[in-house]
Write an enzyme that holds these catalytic residues in place. Structure first.
Site, short mmCIF file in Angstrom:
data_model
loop_
_atom_site.label_atom_id
_atom_site.label_comp_id
_atom_site.label_asym_id
_atom_site.label_seq_id
_atom_site.Cartn_x
_atom_site.Cartn_y
_atom_site.Cartn_z
N GLU A 5 0.82 -1.21 0.00
CA GLU A 5 0.00 0.00 0.00
C GLU A 5 0.85 1.26 0.00
O GLU A 5 0.42 2.31 -0.45
CB GLU A 5 -0.93 0.02 1.24
CG GLU A 5 -2.34 -0.39 0.91
CD GLU A 5 -3.34 -0.23 2.06
OE1 GLU A 5 -2.97 0.22 3.15
OE2 GLU A 5 -4.50 -0.56 1.85
N LYS B 61 -14.10 0.09 -4.19
CA LYS B 61 -15.22 0.51 -3.34
C LYS B 61 -16.26 1.25 -4.18
O LYS B 61 -17.46 1.01 -4.04
CB LYS B 61 -14.73 1.46 -2.24
CG LYS B 61 -13.87 0.81 -1.19
CD LYS B 61 -13.59 1.82 -0.08
CE LYS B 61 -12.46 1.36 0.79
NZ LYS B 61 -11.95 2.39 1.68
N HIS C 254 8.46 -26.77 -1.15
CA HIS C 254 7.85 -27.88 -1.89
C HIS C 254 6.70 -27.41 -2.76
O HIS C 254 5.90 -28.21 -3.24
CB HIS C 254 7.42 -28.96 -0.91
CG HIS C 254 8.58 -29.53 -0.16
ND1 HIS C 254 9.19 -30.72 -0.51
CD2 HIS C 254 9.29 -29.05 0.89
CE1 HIS C 254 10.21 -30.94 0.31
NE2 HIS C 254 10.30 -29.94 1.16
#
Ligand code: PA5
Length: 451
Positions: A289, A424, A310
């Site tokens: 951010e 948003k 792995h």
């Protein structure tokens, strides 16, 4: 007492040391602007001297509220998202017993986190779980308007009020929010909830040492004073005037920036301890951010070894060479488990008999680092003496300071997050939130037109 140490020896095969020397002046310049509050985002620098300025009174208030609430609950639900939960979750996970046992039988509530998703299954299962528990809620939102925690809080508040009645429910809710704005402050004032204020000049992802991080950590039974003491030590170790090669935050910022400029655009944070998965999540938010804007930024990824050797190990060893690795190495484990000798040695493991699990883990760490460097992956090594409140305080302040300098080196504002609004706006338009009528019309037209 030992401190966090940074080693960039395994950056030098890829970046000449002289290039790093050039960063001495640059990081000095940016550190000066950071501390003089003359750089970008200067209104959000309250975290910078928080460790040395935090008062006895505010620490005591947090501890007292934690102690009082803990007397009557089995479970504390912390409602928050992003910077309003990741710091606390990172510290609590790093210090808690892996299987939920209490050391010395200390009875602390189980801390669980909600409001960081809008999954119906998660929420429904949470309510089922809380039906049978004595619980309280700490709701955290600086803006007081974030949708995910607001929905979770409405549902849980209703549940709590039905379970205990409005008055007792009110005594079981703590709100942590900013002073002068947002729906959460309004609700908290109306209902008379106990409230802690988040300083306006501390952004979510830098808010670990405010009540945002400290109340849940204190409730989990950990020593917030040691957390602050560790951060304070790192504040001293990284203060302006510290020589570049002795300042771990400046050095880390410089090493990653020099790599970014050369080519790697992805940084993988690796650790060899499952307890640090959420520390990596906190770090990803901090760097993602703070730096990812204006078409710039190092993409922060994480792996937990040896499990991920792995799964992701193959890519890191031989995939596209556009990454570097930062390893958090914990020097001393808190337990000792010895591999036993067996007479028949059927599994062929007697060559390890008498060694501790950590002896093997350390060799996996060293072997992997050498292999990855040989495979073309530069390596930055962060050595932490052990996992404790004090050293997590050092580590997390170190990362925050380095992140601020890194943002300035990239010429972005490390304290805003304008891009978070895009999803948003679309979500509100799709949900036809009042005030989004024009956007709703446009977005539904776009969907119907198939583009
Ligand atoms: O770092 C940040 O500022 C964000 O990640 C916020 O913490 C997150 O969006 C939650 O915001 P709020 O605390 O306002 O609900």
């Amino acid at each position: 007492m030992k401190n966090l140490e940074l080693s960039i020896e395994n950056v030098f095969p890829f970046i000449p040391k002289e290039t790093l020397d050039d960063y001495a002046e640059l990081t000095r310049y940016h550190t000066k602007h950071l501390h003089q509050r003359t750089g970008r985002g200067a209104n959000f620098l309250g975290w910078l001297d928080l460790p040395s300025s935090i008062t006895e009174e505010s620490l005591k208030e947090i501890e007292d509220v934690a102690t009082e609430l803990n007397k009557k609950i089995e479970v504390m639900v912390v409602v928050g998202i992003g910077g309003s939960y990741l710091g606390a979750k990172a510290v609590i996970d790093a210090l808690s017993h892996s299987f939920g046992m209490f050391i010395n039988g200390r009875p602390y509530p189980k801390i669980i986190f909600a409001g960081q998703n809008i999954s119906e299954d998660f929420t429904g299962e949470l309510v089922e779980f809380l039906d049978k528990k004595s619980y309280a809620i700490t709701v955290i939102s600086k803006s007081g308007t974030t949708t995910e925690p607001a929905i979770a809080f409405r549902i849980l508040r209703n549940h709590l009020e039905k379970k205990y009645g409005p008055e007792e429910a009110g005594r079981r809710i703590v709100a942590i929010t900013s002073a002068g704005r947002g729906a959460l402050k309004k609700v908290a004032d109306e209902k008379g909830y106990r409230t802690f204020i988040i300083p306006d000049d501390v952004g979510g992802r830098y808010s670990l040492l405010t009540p945002v991080g400290m109340l849940p950590i204190a409730q989990a039974g950990f020593d917030i004073r040691q957390l602050v003491a560790g951060a304070k030590k790192m504040e001293e170790m990284t203060r302006p005037g510290t020589p570049f090669w002795e300042n771990p935050s400046a050095l880390y910022a410089a090493a990653r920036n020099s790599l970014y400029r050369q080519s790697p655009k992805t940084e993988i944070l690796a650790s060899y301890h499952p307890k640090l998965v959420y520390l990596a999540e906190w770090w990803k938010q901090l760097y993602g951010e703070s730096e990812g804007k204006e078409k710039k930024g190092i993409f922060p990824a994480s792996v937990n070894f040896t499990a991920d050797l792995h799964s992701m190990g193959q890519y890191i060893q031989e995939g596209q060479r556009n990454l570097f690795e930062t390893v958090i190495s914990i020097l001393e484990p808190t337990r000792r488990v010895i591999i036993p000798e067996e007479e028949d040695d059927g599994d062929g493991l007697n060559f390890l008999a008498g060694k501790s699990i950590e002896d093997v883990n350390k060799m996996a760490e060293l072997g992997t680092m050498l292999a990855h460097v040989d495979g073309g992956v530069p390596n930055i090594l962060i050595k932490l003496p052990k996992l404790s409140e004090y050293y997590l305080g050092q580590l997390m302040y170190f990362f925050q300071k380095a992140c601020a300098i890194s943002g300035y080196l990239m010429n972005v504002n490390p304290f805003d997050q304008p891009g978070v609004e895009a999803y948003k706006n679309n979500m509100f338009a799709l949900l036809r939130k009042p005030g989004f009528e024009d956007e709703s019309e446009l977005i539904y037209k776009r969907i119907n037109d198939g583009n």
